[in-house]
Design a protein around this motif. Structure first.
Motif, short mmCIF file in Angstrom:
data_model
loop_
_atom_site.label_atom_id
_atom_site.label_comp_id
_atom_site.label_asym_id
_atom_site.label_seq_id
_atom_site.Cartn_x
_atom_site.Cartn_y
_atom_site.Cartn_z
N PHE A 1 19.52 30.24 22.44
CA PHE A 1 18.28 31.02 22.41
C PHE A 1 18.63 32.50 22.52
CE2 PHE A 1 17.23 26.83 23.85
CZ PHE A 1 15.99 26.55 23.30
N GLN A 2 18.05 33.31 21.62
CA GLN A 2 18.19 34.77 21.72
C GLN A 2 16.81 35.37 21.91
OE1 GLN A 2 19.83 36.96 18.37
NE2 GLN A 2 20.68 38.52 19.75
N PRO A 3 16.58 36.02 23.06
CA PRO A 3 15.23 36.53 23.35
C PRO A 3 14.86 37.75 22.52
CG PRO A 3 16.74 37.07 25.13
CD PRO A 3 17.50 36.18 24.19
N VAL A 4 13.56 37.92 22.33
CA VAL A 4 12.98 39.13 21.74
C VAL A 4 12.27 39.87 22.87
CG1 VAL A 4 11.30 40.03 20.09
CG2 VAL A 4 12.70 38.03 19.48
N ALA B 1 11.39 21.85 20.90
CA ALA B 1 10.15 21.27 21.42
C ALA B 1 10.37 20.69 22.82
CB ALA B 1 9.64 20.19 20.46
N LYS B 2 11.51 20.04 23.05
CA LYS B 2 11.82 19.50 24.37
C LYS B 2 11.92 20.62 25.40
CE LYS B 2 14.48 15.51 22.67
NZ LYS B 2 15.85 14.94 22.56
N PHE B 3 12.58 21.72 25.01
CA PHE B 3 12.72 22.86 25.92
C PHE B 3 11.35 23.43 26.28
CE2 PHE B 3 13.17 27.32 26.94
CZ PHE B 3 14.28 27.35 27.77
N LEU B 4 10.50 23.62 25.27
CA LEU B 4 9.18 24.19 25.51
C LEU B 4 8.33 23.28 26.39
CD1 LEU B 4 8.42 25.60 21.95
CD2 LEU B 4 9.07 26.90 23.98
N ALA B 5 8.43 21.97 26.15
CA ALA B 5 7.67 21.02 26.95
C ALA B 5 8.10 21.09 28.43
CB ALA B 5 7.84 19.61 26.40
N PRO C 1 7.06 31.49 23.39
CA PRO C 1 7.20 31.01 22.01
C PRO C 1 8.65 31.13 21.52
CG PRO C 1 5.33 32.50 22.21
CD PRO C 1 6.08 32.60 23.49
N VAL C 2 9.06 30.15 20.73
CA VAL C 2 10.41 30.14 20.14
C VAL C 2 10.28 29.95 18.64
CG1 VAL C 2 12.65 28.97 20.04
CG2 VAL C 2 11.47 29.23 22.25
N SER C 3 10.96 30.80 17.90
CA SER C 3 10.95 30.65 16.44
C SER C 3 12.14 29.82 16.00
CB SER C 3 10.98 32.03 15.75
OG SER C 3 12.18 32.71 16.05
N VAL C 4 11.96 29.04 14.94
CA VAL C 4 13.03 28.20 14.40
C VAL C 4 13.15 28.48 12.90
CG1 VAL C 4 12.74 26.38 16.11
CG2 VAL C 4 11.41 26.29 14.00
N ASN C 5 14.36 28.33 12.39
CA ASN C 5 14.60 28.55 10.98
C ASN C 5 14.17 27.34 10.16
OD1 ASN C 5 16.00 31.22 10.93
ND2 ASN C 5 17.40 30.15 12.30
N VAL C 6 13.56 27.60 9.02
CA VAL C 6 13.14 26.54 8.10
C VAL C 6 13.90 26.75 6.80
CG1 VAL C 6 11.21 25.43 6.93
CG2 VAL C 6 10.84 26.51 9.16
N TRP D 1 1.21 27.62 17.95
CA TRP D 1 1.73 28.98 18.13
C TRP D 1 3.02 29.00 18.95
CZ3 TRP D 1 2.35 30.70 23.09
CH2 TRP D 1 1.61 30.06 24.08
N MET D 2 3.31 27.91 19.63
CA MET D 2 4.49 27.88 20.50
C MET D 2 5.79 27.74 19.71
SD MET D 2 2.99 25.39 23.47
CE MET D 2 1.52 25.81 24.41
N ILE D 3 5.74 27.08 18.55
CA ILE D 3 6.91 26.97 17.67
C ILE D 3 6.63 27.78 16.42
CG2 ILE D 3 8.38 25.43 16.33
CD1 ILE D 3 7.90 23.24 18.28
N GLN D 4 7.30 28.92 16.30
CA GLN D 4 7.08 29.80 15.15
C GLN D 4 8.12 29.50 14.07
OE1 GLN D 4 6.95 33.82 16.67
NE2 GLN D 4 5.25 33.37 18.04
#
Length: 566
Positions: A331-334, A386-390, A401-406, A432-435
């Motif tokens: 994880f890299q924070p903003v 998702a597990k981390f956020l839960a 919120p955490v963004s993921v690459n698609v 909104w939690m998974i960007q």
């Protein structure tokens, strides 16, 4: 024994055959052969799913068996695991080049042998699933083998090129040949700007030129979309001259766009190497210059051979790595530069390989995008996030919120949105939690499909981020047409060239993004000086080494806990 897949064990040492029969008899119907000639006789009469092949045997050795298998349609896809002695690196490399799926060394490490067999079988199944999925999603059904011509251009299609080229090489054993692979830069943009008819005209014109160049000396084929390949006698027409001829021919069409071809050359050394592997080497060479305006031809060499062997190791181990959870989310924070607090984070995948150590995403991500494995890896990463956020939600009652690459390949999967929606339901999260981060390059390859998918994401409540903005060929067009929520700007834009001009352009982009009421994040921020400059042009959300490097989940968890306490 009925219902078990067949395994052919080929080794002149009976003790080795006995040992392998004992460890695999529960899973396979084990068939034995004492030499290569006996093995071929067994293959003609028995149904076999995998072959364990000793390379050094009397009568007919393993290399001769490999050459035979890869030149016959019946056996060309049959997975073969070579058996060598420890330290026989030349034999291992030669076996891989001749089409072996993997190798094991003697004396046997039984667990390793079992794992290698599972990996090879899994990889074959993965390729099969990928082909089935591609047929379903894109409705691309392979043309019957008896049809030789590419429907659009009239030159050889992929399968026919393979067959005719293999026959040409084996018929003229004393002649040196080159495989030359061609690709067009950003062909999707051309189709978007000038419509499919213009794109088709370019493809047909290029095919006509390359067919004329091949003449009666070689073979010419179209592999897919804008990918062409030639097989020519070495030195007959240099690849650079072919590029110049293509430039001149395409310019004569009067299209108001600079159409750039790139080429990779593979000098054929082993005529029995499968043609698709020859093309892979030429394609690998072309990748070294694709996008460069200074050099547009590259030739495969010994250094690239070592790099390809390393890539084969990556591809060989990917299934097992996923099963063993060797892939880890960092994880890299903003941060808000003004308030000094964490606003969100980006989830980035890392591979902790048991023997190679930390493998750079820059090495394995492009390979996985090429072979389709990136779709499964993306889903693994999304679920880990998702597990981390839960867990964060349960512990603190709120979520960062955490963004993921698609990856672009995900957009060809019609079940993408359903998977993401089910992921939210399973872990009791909100959209909104998974960007979702998409790249500008993804859009330029398939604008309409990507734009439609992004609209659907946003309708379901997902925040969509445009990553790597400014790296593509039509950034302003993307900004105009693509309805994203956030733009990511990279500070690397300021490196090199005239920094004053770069800063002026960056300031203009920031003002433009703000004017269209779109948020933005600046990534790659490394120094206090950069932070100070960004604040003067109205930037607050920043990501980069100046604030924090990507970190494992536990370290990020501690950082969040510390931030909350403060």
């Amino acid at each position: 024994m009925k219902g078990k897949p067949g395994m052919l064990v080929v080794d002149d040492a009976e003790i080795n055959r006995t040992l392998l029969r004992q460890i695999f008899s529960d899973s396979f119907e084990v068939i034995e052969a004492a030499n290569g000639q006996e093995a071929l006789e067994k293959l003609r009469t028995r149904d076999v799913s995998v072959v364990l092949l000793d390379l050094v045997m009397p009568v007919m050795d393993g290399f001769e068996v490999l050459a035979y298998l890869r030149c016959h349609d019946t056996f060309v896809e049959l997975p073969v695991i070579a058996m060598t002695t420890i330290g026989d690196h030349d034999g291992q490399a030669r076996a891989l080049e001749m089409g072996a799926s993997d190798f094991v060394t003697k004396p046997f490490n039984l667990r390793l042998v079992q794992r290698r067999v599972r990996n090879v079988i899994a990889q074959v199944e993965n390729e099969w699933r990928k082909a089935v999925q591609a047929a379903k999603d894109q409705q691309l059904i392979e043309m019957h083998r008896s049809i030789e011509e590419d429907r659009l251009t009239g030159i050889y299609n992929r399968e026919t090129f393979y067959q005719r080229t293999a026959a040409l090489l084996q018929k003229n054993e004393t002649t040196a040949y080159d495989i030359i692979y061609f690709d067009i830069e950003a062909f999707g943009v051309i189709n978007d700007l000038f419509h499919v008819e213009t794109g088709n005209l370019i493809l047909k014109t290029a095919a006509f030129y390359l067919q004329a160049a091949a003449g009666n000396l070689g073979t010419c084929g179209r592999l897919e979309t804008d990918h062409f390949v030639l097989c020519l006698p070495r030195g007959s027409i240099p690849a650079g001259m072919l590029i110049e001829g293509l430039d001149s021919t395409i310019q004569s069409l009067g299209i108001m766009h600079n159409v750039l071809f790139y080429a990779g050359v593979y000098p054929v050394e082993n005529i029995y190497l499968p043609v698709d592997q020859m093309i892979d080497r030429a394609r690998f060479a072309e990748r070294q210059v694709h996008g460069s305006h200074l050099q547009r031809v590259y030739t495969y060499d010994s250094k690239m051979r070592e790099q390809m062997l390393h890539e084969q190791m990556i591809l060989r181990d990917m299934e097992f790595a996923l099963q063993e959870r060797q892939f880890e989310v960092y994880f890299q924070p903003v941060y808000s530069a003004k308030e000094g607090k964490i606003l969100q984070a980006e989830g980035l995948v890392r591979w902790q390989h048991p023997s190679e150590g930390l493998i750079s995403p820059g090495l394995f991500i492009p390979l996985f995008e090429h072979n389709g494995f990136i779709v499964r890896l993306d889903r693994y990463v999304w679920e880990e996030v998702a597990k981390f956020l839960a867990a964060e939600k349960e512990q603190y009652g709120h979520v960062t919120p955490v963004s993921v690459n698609v990856s672009r390949l995900n957009f060809y999967n019609h079940g993408l949105l359903d998977f993401l929606t089910e992921l939210l339901r399973r872990y009791d999260l909100e959209a909104w939690m998974i960007q979702l981060e998409v790249t500008e390059q993804s859009y330029t390859e398939n604008p309409k499909q990507i734009a439609q998918a992004i609209e659907e994401f946003r309708e379901r409540g997902f925040v969509v981020i445009m990553d790597n903005f400014g790296s593509g060929a039509s950034s302003l067009r993307v900004l105009k047409d693509l309805p994203v929520d956030v733009i990511k700007l990279d500070m690397r834009f300021l490196k090199g060239g005239d920094e004053a001009r770069a800063r002026a352009i960056l300031k203009g982009v920031v003002q433009t993004v703000r004017a269209i009421e779109t948020d933005f994040i600046v990534e790659g921020v490394e120094t206090d000086e950069q932070v100070a400059y960004l604040e003067t042009i109205g930037c607050d959300r920043m990501q980069g080494y100046r604030f924090a490097r990507p970190m494992p989940a536990q370290a990020f968890w501690k950082l969040l806990k510390k931030t909350d306490a403060e």
